[in-house]
Enzyme design. Structure first.
Site, PDB file in Angstrom:
ATOM      1  N   SER A 107       0.830  -1.216   0.000  1.00  0.00           N
ATOM      2  CA  SER A 107       0.000   0.000   0.000  1.00  0.00           C
ATOM      3  C   SER A 107       0.862   1.262   0.000  1.00  0.00           C
ATOM      4  O   SER A 107       2.007   1.250   0.460  1.00  0.00           O
ATOM      5  CB  SER A 107      -0.906   0.015   1.237  1.00  0.00           C
TER       6      SER A 107
HETATM    7  N1  SAM Z   1      -0.284  -4.866   4.028  1.00  0.00           N
HETATM    8  C1  SAM Z   1       0.499  -5.215   2.881  1.00  0.00           C
HETATM    9  C2  SAM Z   1       1.883  -4.639   2.927  1.00  0.00           C
HETATM   10  O1  SAM Z   1       2.228  -3.955   3.905  1.00  0.00           O
HETATM   11  O2  SAM Z   1       2.637  -4.915   1.976  1.00  0.00           O
HETATM   12  C3  SAM Z   1      -0.193  -4.863   1.588  1.00  0.00           C
HETATM   13  C4  SAM Z   1      -1.393  -5.688   1.365  1.00  0.00           C
HETATM   14  S1  SAM Z   1      -2.016  -5.829  -0.261  1.00  0.00           S
HETATM   15  C5  SAM Z   1      -2.710  -4.248  -0.524  1.00  0.00           C
HETATM   16  C6  SAM Z   1      -3.379  -6.919   0.102  1.00  0.00           C
HETATM   17  C7  SAM Z   1      -2.971  -8.323   0.418  1.00  0.00           C
HETATM   18  O3  SAM Z   1      -4.116  -9.038   0.868  1.00  0.00           O
HETATM   19  C8  SAM Z   1      -2.421  -9.113  -0.766  1.00  0.00           C
HETATM   20  O4  SAM Z   1      -1.119  -9.524  -0.503  1.00  0.00           O
HETATM   21  C9  SAM Z   1      -3.388 -10.281  -0.908  1.00  0.00           C
HETATM   22  O5  SAM Z   1      -2.772 -11.478  -1.340  1.00  0.00           O
HETATM   23  C10 SAM Z   1      -3.942 -10.390   0.496  1.00  0.00           C
HETATM   24  N2  SAM Z   1      -5.222 -11.088   0.661  1.00  0.00           N
HETATM   25  C11 SAM Z   1      -6.339 -11.029  -0.112  1.00  0.00           C
HETATM   26  N3  SAM Z   1      -7.308 -11.811   0.413  1.00  0.00           N
HETATM   27  C12 SAM Z   1      -6.788 -12.370   1.555  1.00  0.00           C
HETATM   28  C13 SAM Z   1      -7.290 -13.260   2.545  1.00  0.00           C
HETATM   29  N4  SAM Z   1      -8.530 -13.766   2.507  1.00  0.00           N
HETATM   30  N5  SAM Z   1      -6.477 -13.602   3.564  1.00  0.00           N
HETATM   31  C14 SAM Z   1      -5.220 -13.121   3.642  1.00  0.00           C
HETATM   32  N6  SAM Z   1      -4.680 -12.285   2.738  1.00  0.00           N
HETATM   33  C15 SAM Z   1      -5.465 -11.908   1.712  1.00  0.00           C
END
Ligand code: SAM
Length: 230
Positions: A64
């Protein structure tokens, strides 16, 4: 021309986010100054680590933008000692910023962050980044469907979701402590989404408010979106 060091770029970015009114509290400012974002960005994009923008990680996912990390941390109102669940660990950067607040470096107060991620390559990536940056004692990375929460360590004082959900997943509400807070983007994949802050009442219900629009990748899972719809 000399290139600015990552540390100088980090200080400039934080000072800009303060001027813009995004960063407000001393603890979030300190945390954003302490965590080296460049260690969480894949090599081809590392030179842009302090541009205020999301950047690609792996498997089509993103880290993000710094202003969104700052904003969500401010809304979470994290305190030293808190137990935090992050759904969507991605690169591990946001978990590290939370850990810097709930378990500050050099302090005896030991909060903890449980960060869950569904993509195995990202679990490995986040673990490696957190280890290199010195957070693996304060952040536990788990592979799984975060829409189910992580009941093993519940209840949580705070829950942070970094992917957009159709609505707040019920297991997350159940695993939140009474008076605890959740910050979560809610809305359609790649469409209109709102950043929602919810607090849990004594009777188990939540009181929620929307604080504005946002853009996140979809939350995929049992209480999220179906992989085939995204
Ligand atoms: N917080 C992260 C960082 O600091 O890099 C960025 C997160 S990114 C915007 C969103 C993440 O949510 C992705 O890596 C995606 O694979 C994950 N995601 C989506 N659905 C999910 C789920 N049900 N459980 C865990 N992770 C999930």
């Amino acid at each position: 021309m000399f290139e600015e060091s990552f540390e100088e770029q980090r200080k400039k970015l934080v000072s800009r986010l303060v001027d813009e009114g995004v960063l407000k509290s001393e603890q979030v400012i300190k945390a954003m100054l302490a965590v080296p974002r460049e260690l969480f960005v894949p090599e081809p994009h590392r030179k842009y680590a302090y541009a205020d923008t999301p950047l690609p990680t792996l498997s089509g996912q993103t880290i993000s933008a710094p202003h969104m990390v700052a904003m969500m941390c401010e809304y979470l109102d994290l305190k030293p000692g808190h137990k935090v669940l992050e759904v969507g660990a991605g690169s591990g950067y946001h978990a590290a910023v939370c850990a810097e607040i709930v378990a500050p470096r050099g302090s005896a107060v030991r909060g903890h962050v449980y960060a869950i991620e569904r993509v195995m390559d990202l679990v490995i990536f986040a673990k490696k980044n957190l280890e290199r940056a010195g957070y693996s004692d304060r952040v536990t990375v788990i592979c799984g469907d975060g829409t189910m929460g992580y009941p093993e360590a519940a209840p949580y004082d705070r829950i942070l979701v970094t992917a957009a959900a159709p609505k707040i997943p019920l297991p997350l509400i159940e695993q939140l402590r009474v008076s605890g807070r959740i910050v979560i983007p809610v809305g359609e994949p790649y469409s209109i989404q709102e950043l929602v802050i919810a607090e849990k009442r004594e009777d188990g219900s939540v009181k929620s408010i929307s604080v504005g629009g946002c853009v996140f990748v979809p939350l995929i899972g049992r209480y999220g979106w179906s992989e085939h719809l995204t």
